[in-house]
Design a protein around this motif. Structure first.
Motif: not given
Lengths: 307, 310, 342
Positions: B34-62
């Protein structure tokens, strides 16, 4: 009261004359055709479908414009005339050519869906019904679960994910979900037929599976399959128009009836009625003639009506 | 009856699970996140956002998180409008769509049944022909074709009814009519053939042999039995009204779920699309269960199973 | 013999089909006495069911139509009276039960309600009274625990019990006539006997006259007082049950008796089916309908319908040219008549 004595002489039985059938015998399909021919609406449907196919083929060549050619100068929003039979749209494109181009898309979608019905639906239902037992149980459970889900919703979901509007994604999405009805119908019919004496008789006589399928089962489910297909076609045509209307289907410059209706919604505020009217009219007429034909076929094929 | 309900509930849960899994798989199929398509965020922000929404976990965990959230009726958030959750959007728009849908289904049922009865009672006479021609037209004219014409004539030319909008009772008439039309036609045809079928049944002859006058035979014996098949198509009818509402709400500018759904499709707001889809699917599956229960209630052969007499 | 309670005179009924008009009933005369059982016997298509349905005016119309004739019930012509009067007579004066108990009861209504309906309509009973009467009726027709059964639906009843339920519905208002159209055909043999026994019993209790339509001569022998044999839309022979079984005069009746399985005949002359098939009623023969299949047919049989001859005055009548004084005696032609000799 006395009568001539010879009238009381023994008379030969007139058995031979009696055994002759009084009404000519007709085959099932002759009978179907006889009933279909008597049904005016079905004949209107048949002629309508034929006309539609002819116009979809030759229509776009009848005027010297292409479906994408724009005329932004003087050619915008022209009302119907000898030059442009159905007028032009807000980009100056010829509506007549676009309508018949849209007919091509609708028919392709319709017939592709019918083909999928035959390929997947008939096979799936046929195998489930013929094999029975465990295989049937599993196959039909899958159908039941998919059946519980709203058809258009799934199609929308698939289209959103494919994220590439066009004819092919629509065909794929419709094929994935469209065959369920057919599978259920064929399975039910085969199950019923399998119980009937003539199939058992054939089995007892040692008919092979292939022969049983080709000679006994398929000819007997042909009727319902044909009826189902005549209803699949308009359903698919409607679905394509619906999705294109939502912006998920055919995109400009290609012309689909759904897209054209969506593009011209604004005209209800203006007087350019032709831009909305023609695609709307031909879409409705197409669905109408297929429904007429389907109804007529169903009545003609229904064995209950056979007297 | 309990067995019957039990079976239905199991099938319903299975369907729900299939659609939930399907949406999850499809969501994962979309290229990027969801975050790659929108505005350009700094990599750290994206990582934070991903962590917030649990997107950094493995697929089965998600997947587990996703299903757990669903079980708690948490449908996620909107990307385009991050301040709102999907739940909030639905709770605002669902009542609107439900009201419109309820009126449409009610209209379809009443008008369809009445038309079907009329056609059957005057079989092969003028009322029958009129009703059945209307029905075939009703089936053939899509709601999104009919709606603009209704708007043009009733709203603009004759100025009898409001053109569009929501909130005033008269504003519901045109969209409800446009939504109901196709279902009116289907129900009318089914009701007619069902009536004609029931009329030839032996038990109708029994009722007539009792000396009941025709209207009493119809009201007490024919209708009750003829309406059973109509109940069975109410599930698909509700589904059709619901999908129809996508376009009708758009055409009539009604702030219902359908309108938001279509907007989320246009904006590719995936979480809203997925959340709404799951909501729609669960709603329809629930409605189907309700229809099945009604069916069981109307047809005693299902309600009180078993043959004690044997 | 008193005045008959029901008298059918020269009844003609036809059905329109796409291939033409079927003359299903072609001049039927019948009388029914108070409290007796009249059996109408014949093969399918002989017009026996149509005759019975005509009495109730239950012929599906269109395509069916009563063309001609009178049906006199207590002096009133049931063909002429208004619909309203007919609704009053149906169910309350004349009751009817049908062949297939599995389909003849409304599946969405309790059996009790189906019995109560007629009572509340004809006798204006209150709901409670009708309910009590329904329980009584179920008990009368021999259904165990009627208090419980009255609230059950038809699918909870077995075939035999459903037919008992049908009889309860038909007799609820104490009709003077009960028409039973093949009441036991769809039932198991053991259940058949029970239902016939019940009907006999109830007839004694209620003094109802019964018209029993059947193709089963066994059923006739067990229950009927008088028999009318129908063929090709006409009554060919009527008589007391003994007349028909022991002294029958019509070759078709002999044929019917010959095709009935019996234990007391020798193996070699087992069953003798009647060859050929019934006449085409689209284009009915102008002579005797049985002439084409009759082993004793004469020229006149094919050309002219025989008149009714009184064999025994008032009770036994037959329509056959063999009764004519000019006809040769059957014995002289070496015919086999041992099937009727006892």
């Amino acid at each position: 009261m006395t009568m001539p004595a010879e009238r009381f002489e023994s008379a030969p039985k007139r058995q031979a004359a009696m055994e002759v059938l009084r009404r000519p015998s007709v085959t099932y399909w002759q009978d179907v055709w006889r009933r279909l021919r008597k049904n005016h609406l079905a004949i209107i449907g048949l002629i309508g479908v034929a006309l539609l196919i002819i116009m979809a083929i030759i229509g776009p060549y009848l005027q010297d414009y292409s479906y994408y050619e724009q005329n932004l100068g003087t050619g915008k929003n022209l009302s119907p005339s000898g030059e442009h039979l159905f007028g032009t749209d807000d980009l100056g494109r010829d509506v007549f050519v676009r309508v018949w181009y849209g007919a091509r898309i609708s028919l392709v979608v319709g017939f592709a869906a019918a083909l999928m019905d035959l390929l997947i639906g008939v096979l799936w239902g046929g195998i489930a019904g013929y094999k029975g037992g465990r295989i049937d149980e599993v196959m039909m459970r899958i159908v039941d679960v998919l059946w519980g889900l709203p058809y258009l919703l799934i199609v929308i979901l698939i289209l959103v994910v494919m994220d590439d509007p066009g004819l092919l994604p629509i065909l794929i999405a419709l094929s994935i979900t469209g065959w369920l009805n057919m599978a259920r119908l064929v399975r039910g019919q085969i199950l019923q037929l399998k119980e009937q004496e003539f199939v058992m008789a054939a089995q007892t006589l040692g008919a092979s599976t292939k022969r049983l399928m080709l000679k006994h089962l398929i000819p007997n489910v042909m009727g319902p399959i044909i009826v189902m297909i005549t209803f699949t076609v308009p359903t698919a045509i409607f679905a394509e128009a619906f999705l294109s209307f939502l912006g998920l289907g055919i995109q400009a410059p290609f012309a689909s009836w759904g897209t054209m209706i969506n593009d011209s919604l604004i005209v209800i505020l203006m007087d350019d009625w032709w831009r909305l009217f023609f695609p709307a009219f031909f879409l409705s007429m197409t669905l109408l003639v297929f429904n007429f034909l389907g109804d007529g076929l169903r009545d003609a094929l229904d064995p209950k009506m056979r007297k | 009856m309990l067995r019957f309900i039990g079976r239905r509930v199991v099938l319903m849960l299975l369907s729900l699970w299939v659609i939930a899994t399907l949406t999850f798989v499809l969501m994962k199929c979309i290229p990027g996140d969801p975050f790659t398509s929108e505005k350009k965020y700094p990599p750290q922000t994206i990582a934070n956002l991903k962590a917030e929404y649990g997107l950094d976990k493995s697929i089965p965990e998600q997947y587990v998180t996703y299903i757990t959230n669903l079980a708690k009726f948490d449908l996620g958030f909107s990307i385009n409008n991050t301040s709102r959750t999907v739940n909030e959007m639905l709770s605002d728009s669902f009542p609107v769509s439900a009201e419109l849908g309820a009126y449409s289904v009610l209209l379809a049922l009443c008008a369809g049944v009445l038309m079907g009865i009329t056609a059957a009672l005057w079989q092969n006479r003028l009322p029958d022909y009129v009703m059945m021609i209307l029905a075939v037209i009703g089936i053939s004219v899509p709601s999104f074709v009919l709606a603009p014409f209704l708007q043009k004539y009733f709203g603009l030319e004759w100025k009898i009814l409001p053109l569009a909008g929501w909130g005033d009772p008269p504003q519901i008439i045109l969209p409800a009519a446009a939504l109901a039309l196709g279902q009116v036609a289907l129900i009318a045809r089914l009701m007619r053939s069902s009536m004609l079928d029931v009329v030839t049944q032996d038990y109708i002859r029994t009722a007539r042999a009792k000396g009941l006058p025709p209207w009493r035979v119809i009201s007490r014996h024919t209708l009750r039995n003829a309406i059973i098949p109509v109940v069975t198509i109410m599930g698909p009818a509700i589904a059709a009204v619901l999908t129809g509402s996508f376009v009708i709400e758009k055409i009539f500018s009604i702030p219902g779920m359908g309108k938001y759904f279509v907007e989320s499709i246009t904006n590719r707001d995936y979480p809203v699309i997925m959340g709404t889809t799951i909501f729609y699917a669960s709603f329809l599956i629930m409605m189907n269960l309700l229809v099945d229960l009604t069916y069981g209630w109307i047809d005693p052969r299902i309600k009180v199973g078993g043959r004690e007499g044997r | 013999m008193g005045k008959p309670i029901l008298e059918i005179k020269d009844l003609h009924v036809a059905f329109k089909t796409y291939a033409g008009e079927v003359q299903a009933v072609r001049g039927v005369d019948l009388q029914l006495e108070k409290g007796e059982t009249l059996a109408i016997v014949g093969e399918s298509g002989s017009g026996k069911s149509v005759t019975a349905q005509s009495v109730m005016r239950l012929i599906p119309s269109p395509p069916g139509k009563i063309k001609k004739g009178e049906i006199l019930f207590e002096g009133k012509d049931l063909i002429q009276i208004s619909d309203k009067e007919m609704f009053r007579i149906r169910g309350s004066e004349i009751g009817m039960i049908f062949q297939d108990p599995m389909t003849s009861l409304n599946p969405t209504m309790t059996v009790g309600k189906q019995i109560m309906e007629g009572l509340m309509w004809h006798q204006k009973l209150s709901k409670d009274e009708a309910y009590q009467r329904a329980v009584e009726m179920l008990r009368l027709v021999g259904i165990p625990t009627p208090e419980k059964r009255v609230n059950q639906f038809p699918h909870q009843f077995s075939g035999g019990m459903r037919q008992r339920g049908m009889i309860a519905i038909a007799l609820a208002c104490n009709p003077k006539i009960l028409i039973a159209d093949e009441p036991t055909t769809a039932l198991d043999v053991t259940i058949q006997a029970q239902i016939l026994e019940l009907m006999k019993e109830l007839q004694v209790k209620t003094e109802t006259a019964i018209i029993l339509i059947t193709h089963d001569l066994g059923v006739v022998a067990e229950t009927a007082h008088r028999v009318a044999v129908m063929y090709g839309g006409k009554v060919v022979e009527t008589g007391k049950v003994e007349d028909i079984f022991y002294r029958s005069r019509h070759p078709y009746t002999w044929g019917l008796l010959g095709s009935m399985p019996r234990l007391d005949i020798k193996r070699e002359d087992d069953l003798s089916p009647i060859p050929g098939s019934p006449p085409d009623l689209f284009d009915p023969p102008k002579g005797c309908p049985f002439a084409d299949r009759c082993p004793y047919a004469m020229h006149i049989c094919h050309d002219e319908m025989p008149k009714v001859t009184e064999v025994t005055s008032g009770t036994h009548q037959v329509a056959c040219w063999l009764e004519d004084s000019q006809a040769p005696s059957i014995e002289s032609r070496g015919a086999k008549v041992n099937i009727v000799s006892q």
